[in-house]
Design a protein around this motif. Sequence first.
Motif: not given
Length: 298
Positions: A134-140, A160-165, A175-189
């Motif tokens: 999915v990710f390698r074939r799309a800009n968005v 998080a490795e493939l997406a830059t933003h 929900g704060a818990k759901t969002w926080g867990a996913f956002r943690a993967q994007f610490a370098k983005r």
Amino acid sequence: ETKCAEITASWHDRFVLQEERAAPDGTRSAGLRAPQAGALHAVMAHWSVTARPGSIVMPTGTGKTEAMLGLLVSHRIPRLIVVVPTDALRTQVSQKFLRLGVLAACGCLADGIQLPVVATMRRVPKTVQEVDEVFRRANVIVTTMQVVSKATAECQNRMAELATHLFVDEAHHIGAKTWGAFRAQFAKRHVLQFTATPFRNDGRSVGGKFIYVYPLRRAQQEQLFRPITFEPVQGIDSDDTDDLIIAKLGEILTRDRAKGLKHLAMARVGDIPRADRLHRKYAARLPQFHPCIIHSEM
């Protein structure tokens, strides 16, 4: 990936931040609205000094999605994942990214620009290979928090490795818990949250540094909304107040329909039992308007 890189390259120096201007006769020139332009400037300033997550607060209807589109093109974002709370919004946002919304009509896009490849992720990827497909074939990539939150940590990390933003729309619904867990993967983005309110549905702050807050009062002054008429009612308790609201609504709808205005009314409540009770009242008092009920279990 080569095609996606070619598309991104076509955006170089092709975005013009054209702002809407009011003429003396009351007409307005084509361009981005004040909150959209303001959000773009704020994000540009934020990203020039830090990669910390930022939050953009813009009232519903002032053009959050167009601000996202402007950032995509102006910063030539290589691969963006947009997370929304519902399937309906996923479809709506995907359609805007496919055509870059109103940017062309606003005079913000120069000739020669190519439209992005947009993927709508509707099911949970089971493997890293599925994420790559999915990710390698799309800009968005546009998806919902329900989809990404059910993916394994390995799959989330690959996103998080493939997406830059990462952009999160209607962040107050997540929900704060759901969002926080996913956002943690994007610490370098680069991460941005877009919301109409700085508070979640559970009353907690949406978090992140608030880098731009466009107030509702300002939107009203700029005539971005139709005029609002306040019709006060005051009952002695909740049931009495409901009855007064229903009576007032019946008067207004009857009056508007007589003028040929096909207006609709919506009553929003906190839970399904409350919705059931209120629907029975509306059905008994205003059957001519055919009240219906909509909730998440339907």
